[in-house]
Design a protein around this motif. Structure first.
Motif, short mmCIF file in Angstrom:
data_model
loop_
_atom_site.label_atom_id
_atom_site.label_comp_id
_atom_site.label_asym_id
_atom_site.label_seq_id
_atom_site.Cartn_x
_atom_site.Cartn_y
_atom_site.Cartn_z
N LEU A 140 14.88 -34.91 -30.15
CA LEU A 140 16.26 -34.31 -29.81
C LEU A 140 15.77 -32.70 -29.96
N ARG A 141 15.02 -32.18 -30.94
CA ARG A 141 14.89 -30.86 -31.04
C ARG A 141 14.06 -30.39 -29.53
N SER A 142 13.14 -31.19 -29.37
CA SER A 142 12.46 -30.78 -28.12
C SER A 142 13.74 -30.91 -26.71
N SER A 143 14.46 -31.66 -26.81
CA SER A 143 15.56 -32.03 -25.73
C SER A 143 16.51 -30.50 -25.96
N GLN A 160 15.83 -27.75 -26.85
CA GLN A 160 15.18 -26.70 -26.67
C GLN A 160 15.03 -26.41 -24.97
N HIS A 161 14.90 -27.58 -24.31
CA HIS A 161 14.85 -27.85 -22.92
C HIS A 161 16.56 -27.29 -22.32
N MET A 162 17.45 -27.94 -23.28
CA MET A 162 19.04 -27.36 -22.85
C MET A 162 19.21 -26.14 -22.84
N ASP A 163 18.65 -25.34 -24.06
CA ASP A 163 18.70 -23.96 -24.01
C ASP A 163 18.03 -23.11 -22.72
N THR A 164 16.94 -23.85 -22.48
CA THR A 164 16.01 -23.19 -21.26
C THR A 164 17.10 -23.41 -20.11
N LEU A 165 17.61 -24.67 -19.86
CA LEU A 165 18.38 -25.08 -18.78
C LEU A 165 19.41 -24.14 -18.78
N GLU A 166 20.13 -23.96 -19.86
CA GLU A 166 21.57 -23.12 -19.82
C GLU A 166 21.12 -21.83 -19.55
N ASP A 167 20.16 -21.05 -20.14
CA ASP A 167 19.68 -19.78 -19.71
C ASP A 167 19.34 -19.65 -18.18
N VAL A 168 18.63 -20.82 -17.68
CA VAL A 168 18.21 -20.69 -16.34
C VAL A 168 19.73 -20.51 -15.19
N LEU A 169 20.52 -21.53 -15.79
CA LEU A 169 21.72 -21.85 -15.09
C LEU A 169 22.52 -20.57 -14.90
N SER A 170 22.48 -19.97 -16.39
CA SER A 170 23.08 -18.52 -16.40
C SER A 170 22.48 -17.58 -15.38
N GLN A 171 21.20 -17.59 -15.35
CA GLN A 171 20.54 -16.64 -14.57
C GLN A 171 20.89 -17.04 -12.77
#
Length: 460
Positions: free
Chosen positions: A189-192, A194-205
């Motif tokens: 869950l923690r790994s996922s 982290q990926h969600m945070d990265t994906l949200e950041d990429v989506l924001s970009q």
């Protein structure tokens, strides 16, 4: 009675099954999704999830091998209704009969004789709400509750399963192994997350870049429109300038023609008057009268006959428009298109250069063709069709291949390399008409100079 609904058919779904993509469907929708059996029995069935379009491979055992969606009730709403009165929100559940009960029904459930011995627990959080459903029963033994976990098969089992195919497998109660497996899920869950945070950041970009692309496209569109407006204005001004230049040229030619016409008409009138008077004198006058007026008539006719006049119109209709001609700058933009009233006259073109008269064997030689119009004025542009042939006078099979270079200013550089000594005949044509023909002397050691001849082609 309230409960979860199938996301595919939107109907109440009392026992949804969980797909590998973590979406759940009711059994009728799952059966429609699978369709009729295909392939060998027991083979995995590839299907597409109707919710997310993910390609899934269902277990070979069929729908019964799909795990039940235990959290469907909690996703349907934490404030689920009471299963008895359906009026109040569920505040507890009966562990014996598995019913969700509101506070009033909880008290009534404890007072009634039939249910006084039932264990009723309070629903305090979401986890309790998710456990408020009926106990999970074993798919192989429908009357037995799943309370154990087989480590070897990595699945929950019931007590009867331990007597069957899980007899020799390491098993333990679910409450004893939940920490180990729960910790593994928490790590995933923690790994996922982290990926969600990265994906949200990429989506924001990506969204910011999309906004930047749209803004930049709008700015470039504005630049294009500004450029186009300026270019159109420049073209329109250049058009007006060309039309004015054309009108001025037309008026100039017309004025010259009017002046020539007036002069010719006046000369013709004077000639006609003199001719008619002389004819009448010779026909009707006496000898003495002719002799008396002879001197005056002769003087008049001699003067009229000595008047010079052009036998051709003083101007021509040579007005051309060249759309590809560079016309310089207009309003800061380079424009094309020019009016050409100068047309090359091959009879007026001239040749220049020392190598026109003599050259050296096996050495590069060159001379220049200067194109002029009918008035002898130099043309300031190129683009004429120039053809040059150079042949040996004595050896007709000895021809030199010349190179013609357009300098773009009305001059053309003609270069050649003579391979044999002797005299060469040169023929130059512009627009199919001969310009000038000359002979060349080529010596092996010394330079021999011969005077070039003018006129049309010779020694063909």
């Amino acid at each position: 009675m309230s409960g979860p609904r199938c996301p595919q058919c939107s109907r109440p779904c009392p026992s949804p099954r969980l797909l590998p993509c973590l979406h759940s469907l009711c059994e009728p929708c799952l059966r429609r999704l699978l369709g009729p059996p295909e392939g060998p029995p027991g083979a995995a069935r590839p299907v597409l999830c109707p919710v997310c379009d993910a390609e899934l491979s269902l277990p070979a055992g069929g729908l019964g091998q799909l795990p039940p969606d235990c959290l469907a009730g909690s996703r349907a709403g934490a404030a689920a209704g009471c299963d008895l009165c359906a009026d109040g929100a569920a505040a507890g559940r009966c562990r014996t009969c598995g019913l969700r009960l509101c506070r009033f029904c909880c008290r009534a459930h404890r007072r009634q004789k039939k249910t006084a011995s039932h264990a009723v627990t309070e629903l305090e959080n979401t986890k309790d709400c998710s456990q408020a459903g009926k106990p999970l029963l074993c798919p192989s033994h429908p009357t037995e509750e799943l309370q154990l976990f087989c480590e070897q098969c990595d699945q929950p089992v019931c007590r009867d399963c331990l007597l069957g195919r899980h007899r020799q497998h390491p098993c333990d109660f679910a409450g004893n192994v939940i920490h180990k497996h729960g910790d593994a899920l928490k790590e995933l869950l923690r790994s996922s997350q982290q990926h969600m945070d990265t994906l949200e950041d990429v989506l924001s970009q990506v969204e910011e870049m999309g906004s930047a692309v749209r803004s930049r496209a709008e700015a470039v569109a504005a630049e294009i429109c500004l450029f186009a407006r300026g270019y159109v204005k420049a073209i329109e001004e250049h058009r007006d300038r060309l039309l004015k230049q054309l009108e001025d040229l037309k008026v100039q030619k017309e004025n010259l023609l009017h002046l020539q016409k007036a002069q010719l008409q006046q000369l013709l009138l004077d000639m006609r008057t003199g001719v008619e008077f002389t004819e009448q004198l010779l026909m009707s006058g006496s000898d003495v009268e002719i002799l008396v007026t002879k001197g005056l008539v002769s003087s008049r006719l001699t003067k009229l006959n000595s008047v010079t006049y052009s036998t051709q119109p003083t101007v021509d209709d040579r007005i051309q428009f060249s759309p590809h001609e560079r016309a310089g700058q207009c309003c800061g933009y380079e424009v094309f298109g020019a009016i050409l009233n100068k047309v090359v006259d091959p009879a007026r073109c001239t040749l220049h250069g020392e190598d026109l008269h003599s050259a050296r064997q096996n050495q590069l030689s060159a001379f220049t063709l200067l194109c002029k119009d009918a008035t002898g004025e130099r043309l300031g542009r190129g683009g004429e069709a120039v053809r040059v042939t150079i042949t040996h006078k004595d050896k007709k099979d000895c021809a030199v291949k010349p190179t013609v270079s357009d300098n773009g200013d009305g001059t053309y550089c003609i270069s050649y390399i003579p391979e044999e000594p002797g005299l060469y005949a040169v023929c130059i044509c512009v627009k199919g008409q001969h310009v000038q023909v000359g002979t060349k002397a080529v010596a092996t050691d010394t330079k021999v100079t011969l005077a070039a001849t003018t006129g049309h082609a010779v020694d063909k």
